[in-house]
Write a protein that holds these residues in place. Sequence first.
Motif, mmCIF file in Angstrom:
data_model
loop_
_atom_site.group_PDB
_atom_site.id
_atom_site.type_symbol
_atom_site.label_atom_id
_atom_site.label_comp_id
_atom_site.label_asym_id
_atom_site.label_seq_id
_atom_site.Cartn_x
_atom_site.Cartn_y
_atom_site.Cartn_z
ATOM 1 N N UNK A 49 0.829 -1.206 0.000
ATOM 2 C CA UNK A 49 0.000 0.000 0.000
ATOM 3 C C UNK A 49 0.866 1.259 0.000
ATOM 4 N N UNK A 50 1.939 1.251 0.777
ATOM 5 C CA UNK A 50 2.832 2.417 0.824
ATOM 6 C C UNK A 50 3.469 2.662 -0.533
ATOM 7 N N UNK A 51 3.918 1.592 -1.182
ATOM 8 C CA UNK A 51 4.547 1.730 -2.507
ATOM 9 C C UNK A 51 3.560 2.307 -3.514
ATOM 10 N N UNK A 52 2.335 1.794 -3.524
ATOM 11 C CA UNK A 52 1.328 2.277 -4.479
ATOM 12 C C UNK A 52 1.002 3.748 -4.245
ATOM 13 N N UNK A 53 0.868 4.138 -2.970
ATOM 14 C CA UNK A 53 0.500 5.519 -2.666
ATOM 15 C C UNK A 53 1.645 6.488 -2.931
ATOM 16 N N UNK A 54 2.855 6.115 -2.512
ATOM 17 C CA UNK A 54 3.994 7.024 -2.664
ATOM 18 C C UNK A 54 4.383 7.183 -4.127
ATOM 19 N N UNK A 55 4.414 6.085 -4.857
ATOM 20 C CA UNK A 55 4.811 6.119 -6.266
ATOM 21 C C UNK A 55 3.657 6.441 -7.211
ATOM 22 N N UNK A 56 2.453 6.630 -6.669
ATOM 23 C CA UNK A 56 1.282 6.966 -7.481
ATOM 24 C C UNK A 56 1.077 5.953 -8.613
ATOM 25 N N UNK A 57 1.093 4.688 -8.258
ATOM 26 C CA UNK A 57 0.952 3.640 -9.258
ATOM 27 C C UNK A 57 -0.508 3.439 -9.628
ATOM 28 N N UNK A 58 -0.735 3.111 -10.884
ATOM 29 C CA UNK A 58 -2.052 2.698 -11.352
ATOM 30 C C UNK A 58 -1.845 1.715 -12.491
ATOM 31 N N UNK A 59 -2.930 1.256 -13.091
ATOM 32 C CA UNK A 59 -2.798 0.210 -14.105
ATOM 33 C C UNK A 59 -2.108 0.695 -15.377
ATOM 34 N N UNK A 60 -2.019 1.996 -15.555
ATOM 35 C CA UNK A 60 -1.269 2.527 -16.695
ATOM 36 C C UNK A 60 0.111 3.011 -16.290
ATOM 37 N N UNK A 61 0.472 2.836 -15.040
ATOM 38 C CA UNK A 61 1.776 3.300 -14.545
ATOM 39 C C UNK A 61 2.349 2.282 -13.566
ATOM 40 N N UNK A 62 2.714 1.112 -14.070
ATOM 41 C CA UNK A 62 3.531 0.120 -13.364
ATOM 42 C C UNK A 62 2.852 -0.573 -12.193
ATOM 43 N N UNK A 63 1.555 -0.424 -12.022
ATOM 44 C CA UNK A 63 0.896 -1.144 -10.931
ATOM 45 C C UNK A 63 0.950 -2.649 -11.155
ATOM 46 N N UNK A 64 0.887 -3.072 -12.409
ATOM 47 C CA UNK A 64 0.912 -4.506 -12.705
ATOM 48 C C UNK A 64 2.226 -5.128 -12.239
ATOM 49 N N UNK A 65 3.333 -4.381 -12.339
ATOM 50 C CA UNK A 65 4.620 -4.912 -11.886
ATOM 51 C C UNK A 65 4.658 -5.035 -10.363
ATOM 52 N N UNK A 66 4.074 -4.059 -9.671
ATOM 53 C CA UNK A 66 4.019 -4.131 -8.201
ATOM 54 C C UNK A 66 3.158 -5.304 -7.752
#
Length: 244
Positions: A49-66
């Motif tokens: 959760x911290x990684x997703x929030x800090x790095x602003x990840x979404x499905x068009x920005x590397x969320x799939x890799x996380x």
Amino acid sequence: MMKNVKILLFFFGFAAVLVLLFGWGLPVVFQFFLHNDYIRSLTLLVVFSIVVLVKRLNWSAYLVFAVALFSFLGMMIDTAGNPLTNKPLEWIVSPIGQLQLNQDVNNYAPGQYVISDNLAILKPGGKVVTLSTIWLYLYRLAQYMVLYSLVGTLLAAVRGNKPERWPVPAAAVDEALTPEMEQRVAAELKRRETASTSLKAVPEEVQEHVRQLKKEGQLISAIKLVRQHTDMPLGEAKRYVEEM
């Protein structure tokens, strides 16, 4: 002398920290992870959760890799799981028998552990069917992929709706101009019109005189002559003479 003492004290403190960390801290943390069924799953979820929030990840920005990375880590670190995450697995095998999931921890030496997971099904007749651990790994991988996909999608939506900065309220202004403001605008427009039509070109007879003064080294006199016959400011007149 004092500099050498400070260096020795620094290295002594650094060594003491390493001893405490690897000799006491990490084994305590490791034991805590081994004997708490929920802490591994919770820790992975919090870090994800911290990684997703800090790095602003979404499905068009590397969320799939996380999602893929943390699902793999969850499969390896939290293979045995906990009673909550193992409920779906119990429901899956309930038509066959009762799920038995054991984790054996063998401590061979201080700080050296070997962990093995055993998956079996106890049938109603008392027969125990041992299953390959590979099924447990596949189940845990699929479980974490679904969990992190849902959590990542939710966090991305929440983080995407949150503005980077709080908007600054715009000051309220009157649409209509006051008579005083209209006079200022008219004066400014007139000044700009006058400035645009001001005399900038140097007459040809004056240009010859300016060239002659420049050849004689009388730059100041040449600049004054240019300003007398034009509306050029001092800097522009100086540049004009120098570029002739």
